[in-house]
Scaffold this motif. Structure first.
Motif, PDB file in Angstrom:
ATOM      1  N   ARG A  10       3.019  11.002  -8.830  1.00 41.53           N
ATOM      2  CA  ARG A  10       2.256  11.456  -9.999  1.00 41.53           C
ATOM      3  C   ARG A  10       1.680  12.852  -9.751  1.00 41.53           C
ATOM      4  N   ILE A  11       1.152  13.069  -8.550  1.00 36.24           N
ATOM      5  CA  ILE A  11       0.630  14.393  -8.195  1.00 36.24           C
ATOM      6  C   ILE A  11       1.742  15.434  -8.311  1.00 36.24           C
ATOM      7  N   GLY A  12       2.910  15.087  -7.790  1.00 36.09           N
ATOM      8  CA  GLY A  12       4.038  16.007  -7.863  1.00 36.09           C
ATOM      9  C   GLY A  12       4.457  16.312  -9.285  1.00 36.09           C
ATOM     10  N   ALA A  13       4.248  15.346 -10.184  1.00 34.97           N
ATOM     11  CA  ALA A  13       4.695  15.515 -11.565  1.00 34.97           C
ATOM     12  C   ALA A  13       3.719  16.317 -12.418  1.00 34.97           C
ATOM     13  N   VAL A  14       2.403  16.169 -12.164  1.00 37.98           N
ATOM     14  CA  VAL A  14       1.441  16.773 -13.101  1.00 37.98           C
ATOM     15  C   VAL A  14       0.484  17.784 -12.486  1.00 37.98           C
ATOM     16  N   ASP A  15       0.354  17.817 -11.167  1.00 35.99           N
ATOM     17  CA  ASP A  15      -0.734  18.656 -10.640  1.00 35.99           C
ATOM     18  C   ASP A  15      -0.450  20.142 -10.708  1.00 35.99           C
ATOM     19  N   GLU A  16       0.787  20.519 -10.904  1.00 29.59           N
ATOM     20  CA  GLU A  16       1.060  21.943 -11.105  1.00 29.59           C
ATOM     21  C   GLU A  16       0.342  22.443 -12.359  1.00 29.59           C
ATOM     22  N   LYS A  17       0.190  21.548 -13.353  1.00 27.13           N
ATOM     23  CA  LYS A  17      -0.516  21.904 -14.588  1.00 27.13           C
ATOM     24  C   LYS A  17      -2.028  21.738 -14.453  1.00 27.13           C
TER      25      LYS A  17
ATOM     26  N   SER B  79     -12.799  15.010 -10.571  1.00 28.91           N
ATOM     27  CA  SER B  79     -12.829  14.369 -11.890  1.00 28.91           C
ATOM     28  C   SER B  79     -11.481  14.511 -12.594  1.00 28.91           C
ATOM     29  N   ALA B  80     -10.836  15.657 -12.447  1.00 28.11           N
ATOM     30  CA  ALA B  80      -9.534  15.862 -13.080  1.00 28.11           C
ATOM     31  C   ALA B  80      -8.465  14.966 -12.458  1.00 28.11           C
ATOM     32  N   ALA B  81      -8.546  14.729 -11.156  1.00 29.60           N
ATOM     33  CA  ALA B  81      -7.587  13.831 -10.499  1.00 29.60           C
ATOM     34  C   ALA B  81      -7.697  12.423 -11.071  1.00 29.60           C
ATOM     35  N   LEU B  82      -8.923  11.975 -11.353  1.00 27.49           N
ATOM     36  CA  LEU B  82      -9.116  10.653 -11.946  1.00 27.49           C
ATOM     37  C   LEU B  82      -8.566  10.601 -13.366  1.00 27.49           C
ATOM     38  N   ALA B  83      -8.952  11.586 -14.185  1.00 37.53           N
ATOM     39  CA  ALA B  83      -8.598  11.573 -15.599  1.00 37.53           C
ATOM     40  C   ALA B  83      -7.103  11.755 -15.836  1.00 37.53           C
ATOM     41  N   SER B  84      -6.400  12.352 -14.881  1.00 36.04           N
ATOM     42  CA  SER B  84      -4.952  12.548 -15.008  1.00 36.04           C
ATOM     43  C   SER B  84      -4.163  11.484 -14.251  1.00 36.04           C
ATOM     44  N   TYR B  85      -4.837  10.446 -13.782  1.00 33.70           N
ATOM     45  CA  TYR B  85      -4.215   9.317 -13.094  1.00 33.70           C
ATOM     46  C   TYR B  85      -3.486   9.723 -11.822  1.00 33.70           C
ATOM     47  N   GLN B  86      -4.013  10.742 -11.150  1.00 33.43           N
ATOM     48  CA  GLN B  86      -3.462  11.126  -9.851  1.00 33.43           C
ATOM     49  C   GLN B  86      -4.125  10.342  -8.721  1.00 33.43           C
TER      50      GLN B  86
ATOM     51  N   ALA C 261       0.835  -1.202   0.000  1.00 33.76           N
ATOM     52  CA  ALA C 261       0.000   0.000   0.000  1.00 33.76           C
ATOM     53  C   ALA C 261       0.871   1.253   0.000  1.00 33.76           C
ATOM     54  N   VAL C 262       2.029   1.177   0.664  1.00 35.90           N
ATOM     55  CA  VAL C 262       2.941   2.331   0.688  1.00 35.90           C
ATOM     56  C   VAL C 262       3.475   2.619  -0.714  1.00 35.90           C
ATOM     57  N   ASP C 263       3.830   1.565  -1.444  1.00 37.08           N
ATOM     58  CA  ASP C 263       4.318   1.769  -2.817  1.00 37.08           C
ATOM     59  C   ASP C 263       3.227   2.384  -3.693  1.00 37.08           C
ATOM     60  N   VAL C 264       1.996   1.914  -3.507  1.00 37.26           N
ATOM     61  CA  VAL C 264       0.878   2.447  -4.292  1.00 37.26           C
ATOM     62  C   VAL C 264       0.665   3.923  -3.965  1.00 37.26           C
ATOM     63  N   ALA C 265       0.642   4.233  -2.675  1.00 37.01           N
ATOM     64  CA  ALA C 265       0.443   5.630  -2.265  1.00 37.01           C
ATOM     65  C   ALA C 265       1.558   6.521  -2.783  1.00 37.01           C
ATOM     66  N   GLN C 266       2.803   6.040  -2.657  1.00 33.28           N
ATOM     67  CA  GLN C 266       3.944   6.849  -3.095  1.00 33.28           C
ATOM     68  C   GLN C 266       3.910   7.075  -4.608  1.00 33.28           C
ATOM     69  N   ALA C 267       3.479   6.068  -5.356  1.00 33.76           N
ATOM     70  CA  ALA C 267       3.384   6.221  -6.808  1.00 33.76           C
ATOM     71  C   ALA C 267       2.398   7.324  -7.172  1.00 33.76           C
TER      72      ALA C 267
ATOM     73  N   HIS D 243      -3.932  21.298 -11.424  1.00 33.79           N
ATOM     74  CA  HIS D 243      -4.499  21.949 -10.234  1.00 33.79           C
ATOM     75  C   HIS D 243      -5.771  21.240  -9.758  1.00 33.79           C
ATOM     76  N   ALA D 244      -5.678  19.915  -9.627  1.00 33.44           N
ATOM     77  CA  ALA D 244      -6.804  19.136  -9.097  1.00 33.44           C
ATOM     78  C   ALA D 244      -6.885  19.221  -7.583  1.00 33.44           C
ATOM     79  N   PHE D 245      -5.739  19.374  -6.915  1.00 34.91           N
ATOM     80  CA  PHE D 245      -5.705  19.340  -5.446  1.00 34.91           C
ATOM     81  C   PHE D 245      -5.513  20.730  -4.849  1.00 34.91           C
ATOM     82  N   LEU D 246      -6.210  20.948  -3.736  1.00 32.38           N
ATOM     83  CA  LEU D 246      -5.983  22.138  -2.910  1.00 32.38           C
ATOM     84  C   LEU D 246      -5.031  21.827  -1.773  1.00 32.38           C
ATOM     85  N   HIS D 247      -5.035  20.575  -1.319  1.00 35.30           N
ATOM     86  CA  HIS D 247      -4.152  20.174  -0.223  1.00 35.30           C
ATOM     87  C   HIS D 247      -3.773  18.713  -0.425  1.00 35.30           C
TER      88      HIS D 247
END
Length: 497
Positions: free
Chosen positions: A33-40, A160-167, A23-29, A42-46
Motif C-alpha cells: 500500500r505504501i508503494g502504491a500511494v505514498d508517492e502522492k 496522521s496521513a499514513a493512518l488516513a490513507s490506510y498505509q 504477520a508477514v502477510d499483514v506487513a507485506q500488504a 508523502h507520509a513516510f521519510l524512510h
C-alpha cells in the motif's frame, strides 16, 4: 479475506493471533500500500522494508511455537521521525540530522518492538516538531488524504496521513502544542496526548522539554487505547516519567459510557475566527453527549485566552536551549570544515545550512526571551500565565469530569496558504495549547465533516492529569454513537487515492 489494510489494529491482531492471517502477510500488504500511494501522500521519510518483514516473521515464529502474543503483536505501525530507532535514520524532519543513524532505541521504540508491533518506517514531520502543517519539513510537505492539496496537520502530519490513507493502522506522534490532536482532527483520525510524564521521552528528540509528550494515533478509539497501554508506564531513564500505574484506558475504550458524567463546554473556545461548519459539528456533538446521558455545563477558563502568547514564549525558550546541542561537533551535518575555519565558524555555517526558517525563528525568539533584562518580562511572565491556566483547569475539574471543545478552529487549510504568515499558522493550535501548558490529558475524535468543504472536524476531550481513561470513555461513546448514525466509520467517506 477483507483487504488487510482496511482492518482495525484490534482486528489485525486477532487475525494474526488466530492464524487467519500471518504477520508477514499483514506487513507485506501495508508495504505494498505504501508503494502504491505514498508517492502522492508523502507520509513516510524512510520505509524499513527489511526490518518490518523480519519483525513480522518473528511474530509468526512465536505464534507457531505456541507463545502468548501481546494484544498488538503483528500489527504494523508508522513511527514519527522524532524517536531514535537503532539502525535506521532519525532526521526529525531536518537537514541537520540527515543521514544520522542512532545507535540506540528510544524507550517508546523499544516498547513497540517488545510488544511485537511491526514498525514500517519513519514518518514526515515539521522540522523539530515546529509547525502545524508539516510544511516545515526539510523533505517537503505531506498531503492530506482527503484532499492532497490540503495540509494533514502538524507537526505529525506524516503519521496522521499514513493512518488516513490506510498505509498503517497505528502511528505514534508527539504533542508539544497540539501536534497529535490537530493532525487527527483534520484527517478524521483519533489522536491522544497522554498526561505529561505518562509516556517516556527518553530517546525522543527534544523541542520543548516541559511540553513535549509522545502518544498514540489510530483510526479507532480502542486501537488508540491498546497502543497507549503498550507504550505508557514509568521509565527510570526519563526524570519526568510518572511512577504510577497506567490508567485503565483499554477497559474504558471497551465500555464507553457517559451516563451521569458532567461535561464542561469551554466558553472561550468559540466565536470569531472559528469556521461555521466546525462549530456546527461541535455543537451537534455536545447535543449528542447530552442525549447519551451526560450533563452539559458551560465552563469559563479566562486564562485560556493567554495560552497562545505564553506558549510561544515558553516553547521557543526551551527550544533555544535544547537545539544548542546541534553544533556540528558531535553528530549530524558539518559544513565548512576545510581546516581554515574556527569551530565557531563551522558551527555557524552548519546551523545556517541545517536549520530551516521556522526553527531559526523560534531559536532567535527564545534566545531573546531568555536574555538578560528580558527574562522576567517575557519568559517569567509566560510561566506565571501557565500557572493561571493550570488553576483554571483545576477549578474546572472541581466541577466537571471532562471538558470538550473543537480541536481546531478550522478544517485543513490549503498547502501554502499560511506558510508566509506565522501568526495565522500558530492559531491552528489555539484550542490544544492549554493542555500542554497544564500537562493534563487530551484527545481528538472525529465528529463529522464540515458542510462548507466536506473535510473532517475533530472533537477535543480534555481530562485531568492521570485520568486518561476518561478520554477513552467519552471518546468511545461518541465514536459508537456517530458510527451508528453514519452507518460506517468517517474515513469510509474519504476519496480513494
Amino acid at each position: 479475506m477483507t483487504d488487510l489494510t482496511r482492518l482495525t489494529a484490534a482486528e489485525t491482531a486477532a487475525a494474526v493471533a488466530s492464524g487467519e492471517a500471518s504477520a508477514v502477510d499483514v506487513a507485506q500488504a501495508h508495504l505494498d500500500r505504501i508503494g502504491a500511494v505514498d508517492e502522492k501522500v508523502h507520509a513516510f521519510l524512510h520505509v524499513d522494508t527489511e526490518g518490518a518483514l523480519d519483525a513480522a516473521r518473528a511474530v509468526d515464529e512465536r505464534r507457531a511455537k505456541g507463545e502468548k502474543l501481546g494484544p498488538l503483536a503483528g500489527v504494523p505501525l508508522a513511527l514519527k521521525d522524532i524517536f531514535t530507532t537503532k539502525g535506521i535514520p532519525t532526521t526529525v524532519g531536518s537537514k541537520i540530522l540527515e543521514g544520522w543513524i542512532p545507535p540506540y532505541d528510544a524507550t517508546v521504540t523499544k516498547r513497540l518492538k517488545d510488544a511485537g508491533i511491526v514498525i514500517l518506517g519513519k514518518t514526515n514531520m515539521d522540522e523539530f516538531a515546529m509547525g502545524s502543517s508539516t510544511e516545515n519539513s526539510a523533505y517537503g510537505p505531506t498531503g492530506n488524504p482527503w484532499d492532497l492539496t490540503r495540509i494533514p496537520g502538524g507537526s505529525g502530519g506524516g503519521s496522521s496521513a499514513a493512518l488516513a490513507s490506510y498505509q498503517a493502522p497505528l502511528a505514534i506522534g508527539t504533542d508539544t502544542g497540539g501536534s497529535i490532536r490537530q493532525p487527527a482532527a483534520v484527517t478524521g483520525t483519533v489522536g491522544v496526548k497522554p498526561t505529561y510524564g505518562g509516556v517516556s521521552r527518553y530517546g525522543m528528540v527534544a523541542f520543548s522539554s516541559s511540553l513535549d509528550q509522545g502518544g498514540p494515533c489510530a483510526r479507532t478509539v480502542l486501537d488508540a487505547a491498546l497502543l497507549h497501554e503498550a507504550i505508557a508506564g514509568y521509565d527510570p531513564l526519563d526524570s519526568t516519567s510518572i511512577d504510577a500505574p497506567v490508567p485503565s484506558v483499554v477497559e474504558a475504550a471497551r465500555n464507553g459510557n457517559v451516563q451521569g458524567m458532567r461535561i464542561g463546554v469551554v466558553k472561550e473556545f468559540g466565536g470569531e475566527g472559528y469556521q461555521a461548519g466546525v462549530m456546527q459539528r461541535f455543537n451537534e456533538s455536545v447535543e449528542l453527549l447530552r442525549e447519551l446521558g451526560a450533563e452539559i455545563v458551560e465552563i469559563s477558563c479566562p486564562s485560556f485566552k493567554l495560552a497562545l502568547p505564553a506558549y510561544y514564549l515558553i516553547a521557543p525558550s526551551e527550544a533555544s536551549s535544547n537545539l544548542a546541542r546541534f553544533d556540528a561537533m558531535r553528530y549530524g551535518l558539518r559544513v565548512g570544515d576545510d581546516g581554515t575555519k574556527s569551530a565557531e565558524e563551522v558551527t555557524a555555517l552548519t546551523r545556517e545550512a541545517g536549520f530551516g526558517d521556522e526553527v531559526k525563528r523560534r531559536i532567535i525568539l527564545g534566545t531573546y526571551a531568555l536574555s538578560s533584562g528580558y527574562y522576567d518580562a517575557y519568559y517569567g511572565s509566560a510561566q506565571k500565565v501557565r500557572t493561571l491556566i493550570t488553576r483554571d483547569f483545576e477549578a474546572a475539574f472541581g466541577t466537571v469530569d471532562v471538558l470538550v471543545s473543537p480541536t481546531t478552529p478550522t478544517t485543513a487549510f490549503p498547502i501554502g496558504e499560511r506558510v508566509d504568515d506565522p501568526m495565522a499558522m500558530y492559531l491552528a493550535d489555539l484550542c490544544t495549547i492549554p493542555s500542554n501548558l497544564a500537562g493534563n490529558a487530551a484527545m481528538s475524535v472525529p465528529c463529522g465533516l464540515a458542510p462548507e468543504d466536506g473535510l473532517p472536524v475533530g472533537l477535543q476531550i480534555i481530562a485531568p492529569a492521570m485520568a486518561d481513561d476518561r478520554l477513552y470513555r467519552v471518546g468511545a461513546a461518541v465514536e459508537a454513537a456517530l458510527t451508528g448514525r453514519w452507518g460506517h466509520p468517517l474515513l469510509e467517506e474519504a476519496p480513494a487515492l
